[in-house]
Design an enzyme around this catalytic site. Structure first.
Site, PDB file in Angstrom:
ATOM      1  N   GLU A 207     -30.414  -9.848  53.452  1.00 22.42           N
ATOM      2  CA  GLU A 207     -31.373  -8.626  53.451  1.00 22.42           C
ATOM      3  C   GLU A 207     -31.319  -8.171  51.907  1.00 22.42           C
ATOM      4  O   GLU A 207     -29.972  -7.938  51.350  1.00 22.42           O
ATOM      5  CB  GLU A 207     -30.661  -7.485  54.196  1.00 22.42           C
ATOM      6  CG  GLU A 207     -31.187  -7.350  55.464  1.00 22.42           C
ATOM      7  CD  GLU A 207     -30.066  -6.461  56.647  1.00 22.42           C
ATOM      8  OE1 GLU A 207     -29.166  -5.799  55.892  1.00 22.42           O
ATOM      9  OE2 GLU A 207     -30.021  -6.814  57.686  1.00 22.42           O
TER      10      GLU A 207
ATOM     11  N   TYR B 118     -33.380 -15.249  45.067  1.00 26.92           N
ATOM     12  CA  TYR B 118     -33.312 -15.646  46.360  1.00 26.92           C
ATOM     13  C   TYR B 118     -34.320 -16.904  46.664  1.00 26.92           C
ATOM     14  O   TYR B 118     -34.266 -17.819  47.155  1.00 26.92           O
ATOM     15  CB  TYR B 118     -33.396 -14.809  47.184  1.00 26.92           C
ATOM     16  CG  TYR B 118     -32.054 -13.833  47.212  1.00 26.92           C
ATOM     17  CD1 TYR B 118     -30.905 -14.230  46.852  1.00 26.92           C
ATOM     18  CD2 TYR B 118     -32.102 -12.490  47.951  1.00 26.92           C
ATOM     19  CE1 TYR B 118     -29.878 -13.276  46.714  1.00 26.92           C
ATOM     20  CE2 TYR B 118     -30.965 -11.542  47.668  1.00 26.92           C
ATOM     21  CZ  TYR B 118     -29.872 -12.142  46.933  1.00 26.92           C
ATOM     22  OH  TYR B 118     -28.839 -11.245  46.928  1.00 26.92           O
TER      23      TYR B 118
END
Ligand SMILES: CC(C)(COP(=O)(O)OP(=O)(O)OC[C@H]1O[C@@H](n2cnc3c(N)ncnc32)[C@H](O)[C@@H]1OP(=O)(O)O)[C@@H](O)C(=O)NCCC(=O)NCCS
Length: 157
Positions: free
Chosen positions: A108, A120
């Protein structure tokens, strides 16, 4: 540039990890030593620590249950950023999760967190959902999924 080394971290490192967390996150997002120690004592939880030379500069905590893993936190000290530690920690966490037979790792990230999102995305994580007004400041969280290579897979396998 000093080489970054990654090693596993256990409950005994809780105060060190808490100090890094405190320096890396805004006050409302900081975890204390007790919370970190508690997490590291739970089954299926694991942590990796990054050092530049002798200096600990970052860490990540993950959890793997069945074929799914999750990144619980990732932090690199502000003055040690953009030197590859965050990426090295994520690769080590992915490897640890794959060893535990996870096939994907979920994360998250605040929509406003450009640094973490770029990190990411560069590793191949894809956005699969959004939690609206998830954070105290009203910001959305993005839910990402990072596929993991089976442990022991050869290049291209
Ligand atoms: C996110 C964080 C862990 C990145 O750590 P880092 O050690 O600086 O990351 P790396 O040096 O390995 O960066 C890898 C890549 O991520 C991207 N990236 C990292 N920081 C970035 C920034 N500030 N802006 C844009 N891209 C960035 C780049 O693509 C970078 O590769 P490059 O340096 O070759 O361009 C660090 O900024 C941090 O601790 N932030 C505060 C805590 C946090 O937000 N944690 C994540 C919560 S989900």
């Amino acid at each position: 540039m000093t080489a970054t080394t990654i090693s596993p971290a256990g409950v005994e490192a809780a105060s060190l990890l808490a100090a890094i967390h405190e320096t890396s996150f805004a006050p409302a997002d900081r975890w204390g030593v007790q919370a970190i120690g508690l997490l590291l004592g739970l089954p299926a939880h694991f942590a990796v620590l990054a050092a530049m030379g002798d200096r600990p500069v970052g860490f990540a905590i993950g959890r793997a249950v069945a074929d799914e893993a999750e990144v619980l936190t990732l932090a690199v000290l502000p003055d040690a950023r953009r030197a590859g530690a965050g990426r090295a920690l994520m690769l080590a966490l992915s490897d640890a999760a794959a060893r535990l037979r996870a096939e994907a790792m979920f994360l998250e990230v605040a929509e406003s967190n450009a640094a973490a999102r770029a990190l990411y995305a560069g590793l191949g994580a894809a956005e699969i959902g959004r939690r609206r007004a998830y954070y105290p400041d009203g910001g959305d969280a993005l839910v990402l999924r990072l596929p993991l290579k089976p442990h022991g897979a050869t290049a291209g396998g």
